[in-house]
Design a protein around this motif. Structure first.
Motif, PDB file in Angstrom:
ATOM      1  N   ASP A   1       0.823  -1.214   0.000  1.00  0.00           N
ATOM      2  CA  ASP A   1       0.000   0.000   0.000  1.00  0.00           C
ATOM      3  C   ASP A   1       0.857   1.264   0.000  1.00  0.00           C
ATOM      4  N   THR A   2       1.959   1.225   0.743  1.00  0.00           N
ATOM      5  CA  THR A   2       2.858   2.375   0.775  1.00  0.00           C
ATOM      6  C   THR A   2       3.528   2.574  -0.576  1.00  0.00           C
ATOM      7  N   ALA A   3       3.896   1.476  -1.242  1.00  0.00           N
ATOM      8  CA  ALA A   3       4.484   1.571  -2.580  1.00  0.00           C
ATOM      9  C   ALA A   3       3.513   2.239  -3.551  1.00  0.00           C
ATOM     10  N   LEU A   4       2.239   1.886  -3.456  1.00  0.00           N
ATOM     11  CA  LEU A   4       1.221   2.498  -4.325  1.00  0.00           C
ATOM     12  C   LEU A   4       1.151   4.006  -4.089  1.00  0.00           C
ATOM     13  N   ASN A   5       1.216   4.411  -2.835  1.00  0.00           N
ATOM     14  CA  ASN A   5       1.149   5.841  -2.509  1.00  0.00           C
ATOM     15  C   ASN A   5       2.370   6.594  -3.009  1.00  0.00           C
ATOM     16  N   ILE A   6       3.541   6.036  -2.803  1.00  0.00           N
ATOM     17  CA  ILE A   6       4.771   6.709  -3.214  1.00  0.00           C
ATOM     18  C   ILE A   6       4.828   6.851  -4.731  1.00  0.00           C
ATOM     19  N   LEU A   7       4.312   5.859  -5.452  1.00  0.00           N
ATOM     20  CA  LEU A   7       4.338   5.893  -6.923  1.00  0.00           C
ATOM     21  C   LEU A   7       3.137   6.628  -7.526  1.00  0.00           C
ATOM     22  N   GLY A   8       2.287   7.189  -6.671  1.00  0.00           N
ATOM     23  CA  GLY A   8       1.150   7.959  -7.175  1.00  0.00           C
ATOM     24  C   GLY A   8       0.037   7.110  -7.744  1.00  0.00           C
ATOM     25  N   LEU A   9      -0.044   5.850  -7.307  1.00  0.00           N
ATOM     26  CA  LEU A   9      -1.060   4.928  -7.835  1.00  0.00           C
ATOM     27  C   LEU A   9      -2.268   4.804  -6.908  1.00  0.00           C
ATOM     28  N   SER A  10      -2.254   5.543  -5.809  1.00  0.00           N
ATOM     29  CA  SER A  10      -3.378   5.525  -4.877  1.00  0.00           C
ATOM     30  C   SER A  10      -3.887   6.943  -4.682  1.00  0.00           C
ATOM     31  N   THR A  11      -5.189   7.086  -4.550  1.00  0.00           N
ATOM     32  CA  THR A  11      -5.783   8.417  -4.374  1.00  0.00           C
ATOM     33  C   THR A  11      -5.970   8.757  -2.897  1.00  0.00           C
ATOM     34  N   GLN A  12      -5.635   7.819  -2.027  1.00  0.00           N
ATOM     35  CA  GLN A  12      -5.810   8.052  -0.596  1.00  0.00           C
ATOM     36  C   GLN A  12      -4.779   9.046  -0.077  1.00  0.00           C
TER      37      GLN A  12
ATOM     38  N   VAL B   1      -2.351  10.015   2.624  1.00  0.00           N
ATOM     39  CA  VAL B   1      -1.670   9.128   3.564  1.00  0.00           C
ATOM     40  C   VAL B   1      -1.034   9.895   4.715  1.00  0.00           C
ATOM     41  N   GLY B   2      -1.243   9.390   5.913  1.00  0.00           N
ATOM     42  CA  GLY B   2      -0.563   9.958   7.068  1.00  0.00           C
ATOM     43  C   GLY B   2       0.323   8.927   7.722  1.00  0.00           C
ATOM     44  N   ASN B   3       0.252   7.688   7.196  1.00  0.00           N
ATOM     45  CA  ASN B   3       0.994   6.592   7.799  1.00  0.00           C
ATOM     46  C   ASN B   3       1.612   5.728   6.710  1.00  0.00           C
ATOM     47  N   TYR B   4       2.935   5.661   6.699  1.00  0.00           N
ATOM     48  CA  TYR B   4       3.655   4.848   5.716  1.00  0.00           C
ATOM     49  C   TYR B   4       4.216   3.624   6.431  1.00  0.00           C
ATOM     50  N   ILE B   5       4.012   2.455   5.830  1.00  0.00           N
ATOM     51  CA  ILE B   5       4.397   1.204   6.491  1.00  0.00           C
ATOM     52  C   ILE B   5       5.515   0.497   5.727  1.00  0.00           C
ATOM     53  N   TYR B   6       6.536   0.105   6.484  1.00  0.00           N
ATOM     54  CA  TYR B   6       7.650  -0.679   5.944  1.00  0.00           C
ATOM     55  C   TYR B   6       7.783  -1.959   6.750  1.00  0.00           C
ATOM     56  N   LEU B   7       8.098  -3.041   6.075  1.00  0.00           N
ATOM     57  CA  LEU B   7       8.382  -4.301   6.749  1.00  0.00           C
ATOM     58  C   LEU B   7       9.858  -4.283   7.121  1.00  0.00           C
ATOM     59  N   SER B   8      10.192  -4.895   8.255  1.00  0.00           N
ATOM     60  CA  SER B   8      11.557  -4.798   8.761  1.00  0.00           C
ATOM     61  C   SER B   8      11.960  -6.077   9.481  1.00  0.00           C
ATOM     62  N   ASN B   9      13.272  -6.343   9.506  1.00  0.00           N
ATOM     63  CA  ASN B   9      13.756  -7.467  10.309  1.00  0.00           C
ATOM     64  C   ASN B   9      14.115  -7.003  11.723  1.00  0.00           C
ATOM     65  N   GLY B  10      13.856  -5.707  12.005  1.00  0.00           N
ATOM     66  CA  GLY B  10      14.073  -5.167  13.340  1.00  0.00           C
ATOM     67  C   GLY B  10      12.774  -5.172  14.128  1.00  0.00           C
ATOM     68  N   PRO B  11      12.773  -4.532  15.298  1.00  0.00           N
ATOM     69  CA  PRO B  11      11.562  -4.489  16.119  1.00  0.00           C
ATOM     70  C   PRO B  11      10.499  -3.587  15.501  1.00  0.00           C
ATOM     71  N   SER B  12       9.256  -3.816  15.854  1.00  0.00           N
ATOM     72  CA  SER B  12       8.171  -2.953  15.373  1.00  0.00           C
ATOM     73  C   SER B  12       8.284  -1.593  16.048  1.00  0.00           C
ATOM     74  N   LYS B  13       8.349  -0.527  15.236  1.00  0.00           N
ATOM     75  CA  LYS B  13       8.520   0.832  15.746  1.00  0.00           C
ATOM     76  C   LYS B  13       7.693   1.800  14.920  1.00  0.00           C
ATOM     77  N   LYS B  14       7.363   2.938  15.530  1.00  0.00           N
ATOM     78  CA  LYS B  14       6.624   3.972  14.817  1.00  0.00           C
ATOM     79  C   LYS B  14       7.261   5.322  15.132  1.00  0.00           C
ATOM     80  N   TYR B  15       7.482   6.136  14.093  1.00  0.00           N
ATOM     81  CA  TYR B  15       8.110   7.441  14.277  1.00  0.00           C
ATOM     82  C   TYR B  15       7.279   8.517  13.590  1.00  0.00           C
TER      83      TYR B  15
END
Length: 205
Positions: free
Chosen positions: A92-103, A105-119
């Motif tokens: 979903d974040t990829a769609l937003n960054i590439l301009g393929l979503s009309t939503q 966005v206030g929240n961008y999500i990345y998958l990570s091998n680290g701990p779950s964090k929000k900034y």
């Protein structure tokens, strides 16, 4: 060149829009030199603090006469380098960054091998890292991951000429050959669409 100029020259050398943390400079300067100089650069408006410990060399709009919003991809990768995480953009974040979503966005999500964090970064935008098994981490370039994740999320039957044109507008042509080499191991239908995206057809239309 004094210390201030050396640090700024190093940052500016990465180009407008680059996001970074002090860990990106530690191989060149001491911790005290970095902390003092970054504070001075922020104060003088040369760089911008986008979140605690994360800075950017902002892009400037001559039209709007103001700095543009931080590049989300750059910020996410600055965090990844800082904490030595491997990350992968969510569909979903990829769609937003590439301009393929009309939503909006206030929240961008990345998958990570680290701990779950929000900034929280400037303009009340959130970047969330979710601990997850990474499937497309083998890509060398962030553009490759963006395109593959966006196409997977859309699905083969939903890819149109308009989709391809929109992605082309977001990707620098200089990256086309690199992306083609980088994504060779992708699913067949995805790679065929990537070949269309990187064909430079739009120049001849």
């Amino acid at each position: 060149m004094n210390l201030y100029e050396k640090v700024f020259y190093f940052i500016a050398g990465h180009g407008r829009g680059w996001s970074f943390s002090s860990s990106d400079l530690i191989h060149k300067f001491t911790r005290q030199e970095i902390d003092n100089t970054l504070s001075d650069l922020v104060e003088k408006g040369k760089i911008r603090r986008v979140s605690r410990g994360i800075y950017d060399y902002p892009k400037y709009s001559e039209l709007l006469k103001t700095n543009l919003s931080p590049d989300i991809e750059q910020v996410a990768h600055a965090y990844a380098r800082k904490f030595n995480w491997q990350i992968e953009v969510s569909g979903d974040t990829a769609l937003n960054i590439l301009g393929l979503s009309t939503q909006i966005v206030g929240n961008y999500i990345y998958l990570s091998n680290g701990p779950s964090k929000k900034y929280e970064i400037l303009n009340k935008i959130n970047i969330q890292f979710k601990k997850s098994a990474l499937k497309n981490i083998g890509f060398k370039y962030k553009e490759s991951s963006l395109i593959v994740q966006a196409l997977k999320t859309l699905g083969k039957e939903n890819i149109t000429n308009e989709t391809i044109l929109k992605i082309q507008k977001q990707i620098d042509e200089k990256m086309y050959d690199k992306i083609l080499k980088d994504t060779k191991t992708s699913t067949d239908w995805i790679y065929e669409i990537i070949k269309e995206i990187c064909s430079k057809k739009s120049d001849n239309e």
